[in-house]
Design an enzyme around this catalytic site. Structure first.
Site, PDB file in Angstrom:
ATOM      1  N   HIS A 150       2.786  -1.321  -0.512  1.00 21.11           N
ATOM      2  CA  HIS A 150       3.940  -0.746  -1.204  1.00 21.11           C
ATOM      3  C   HIS A 150       4.520   0.390  -0.380  1.00 21.11           C
ATOM      4  O   HIS A 150       3.784   1.177   0.234  1.00 21.11           O
ATOM      5  CB  HIS A 150       3.535  -0.185  -2.566  1.00 21.11           C
ATOM      6  CG  HIS A 150       3.142  -1.213  -3.577  1.00 21.11           C
ATOM      7  ND1 HIS A 150       3.315  -2.564  -3.401  1.00 21.11           N
ATOM      8  CD2 HIS A 150       2.580  -1.055  -4.816  1.00 21.11           C
ATOM      9  CE1 HIS A 150       2.872  -3.204  -4.477  1.00 21.11           C
ATOM     10  NE2 HIS A 150       2.423  -2.317  -5.342  1.00 21.11           N
TER      11      HIS A 150
ATOM     12  N   CYS B 101      -0.845   1.245  -8.868  1.00 21.46           N
ATOM     13  CA  CYS B 101      -0.900   1.284  -7.403  1.00 21.46           C
ATOM     14  C   CYS B 101       0.206   2.147  -6.808  1.00 21.46           C
ATOM     15  O   CYS B 101      -0.034   2.895  -5.848  1.00 21.46           O
ATOM     16  CB  CYS B 101      -0.840  -0.129  -6.835  1.00 21.46           C
ATOM     17  SG  CYS B 101       0.394  -1.192  -7.590  1.00 21.46           S
TER      18      CYS B 101
END
Length: 343
Positions: free
Chosen positions: A242, A130
């Protein structure tokens, strides 16, 4: 006629997101099957305005399906993805199991969609980590313009990247601190609530963690093996999305204004970069969104041809589920697979 799609790991964070995104984007599916372990058999999950009952993995005949979106972890994928692929169903895997296999393409559609054609060797396509996915979406257009030599990245990764148990741990620890209960780490090596943990995945012999190694190796495979990258990956007390502080050194000159202009036109990127309080994107604002957000673009005067920037994306979407669905869309749009019903 549409395609038949199986989502393996349908009860997990990413699996549920995959089902949601398939419905949101109107993927041409005549049938969508929710699959998980035996203990989850019969569980109900949402797919658009429909409710699906979960089937056990061992009971599914994958020769009847065109595409399998796999989000059940590396061990399950190692065992099952080759079997599913051999049955004629293309596996798009979200784990780290196949990313560095030379016979398995590692794909971010905005970056290297042409490489998807290599899937036929094993009928498996890998989704990147990710943190890598959002990084390369931003790096690709800049690399094409000025050629990247070196990247230094510090990540600020949400707990959802470690699964539902990790999200529960942040919630329970936060509540425990407010009511003065003891805090005992279980999923993480140290307390995560109101804290930062500079370790994601296990340590390797050279002192880097496996997460940091993944970012380096995957960026080279997806974008360019000549790029040098070093990462420090940090878990932060954020539920979803994130963030990354990125420093890039280029071979050729490129200004902050030019980078801003290039990124505004780049697929998958959204620039929010005002030099004022709040003129940037935070993880909270990126949650639930498809774009990779880029802010704080500025020239780095400590190196020749350097830029610094801030990159944020929803790790459950662009970092996992959305990227997998986009890969499936590439397969369909390029005519690389035929739907079983038409055959």
């Amino acid at each position: 006629m549409g395609y038949k799609v199986a989502v393996v790991g349908a009860t997990g964070n990413v699996g549920r997101e995959m089902l949601e995104i398939l419905a949101e984007r109107g993927f041409p599916a005549d049938e969508v099957l929710a699959v998980a372990s035996r203990r989850s058999q019969g569980t109900e999950v949402s797919y658009g305005d429909k409710t699906l009952k979960v089937k056990a993995l061992e009971t599914v005949d994958f020769s009847q399906y065109d595409i399998c979106l796999m989000s059940a972890g590396g061990a399950i994928s190692k065992e099952w993805s080759p079997k599913i692929g051999a049955a004629g169903c293309v596996v798009i895997d979200n784990s780290s199991a196949w990313r560095m296999d030379p016979d398995v393409p590692l794909i971010v559609p905005e970056v290297n969609a042409d490489a998807v054609a290599g899937f036929a060797k094993k009928n498996i396509i890998a989704n990147p980590n990710c943190s890598t996915a959002q990084l390369v979406v931003a790096l690709k257009p800049l690399h094409e313009r000025a050629t990247i030599k070196r990247v230094v990245v510090a990540t600020y990764q949400s707990v959802s990247g470690a699964g539902k148990d990790a999200m529960d741990e942040l919630f329970s620890q936060t509540r425990a601190i407010f009511v003065n209960d003891p805090v005992e780490p279980q999923k993480f090596p140290k307390r995560i609530a109101f804290n930062l943990i500079p370790q994601i995945d296990v340590f390797m012999e050279d002192g880097f963690t496996k997460e940091e190694w993944k970012m380096t190796a995957e960026t080279k495979k997806i974008l360019d093996p000549k790029i040098k990258l070093t990462a420090t990956c940090v878990r932060v007390p954020v539920f979803v999305s994130h963030s990354e502080a990125v420093n890039i050194e280029f071979e050729n000159p490129i200004s902050a204004d030019e980078a801003r202009s290039i990124l505004r036109e780049a697929p998958g990127c959204l620039v929010v970069d005002k030099h004022e309080p709040g003129g940037y994107v935070t993880p909270y604002e990126a949650t639930g969104e498809d774009a990779t957000y880029i802010s704080r673009i500025r020239e780095d005067i400590t190196v020749e041809n350097g830029l610094s920037m801030w990159i944020v994306a929803d790790n459950l979407r662009k970092g996992a589920a959305l990227n997998a669905v986009q890969i499936a869309e590439v397969l369909v749009n390029r005519g690389l697979i035929g739907d079983r019903a038409a055959a």
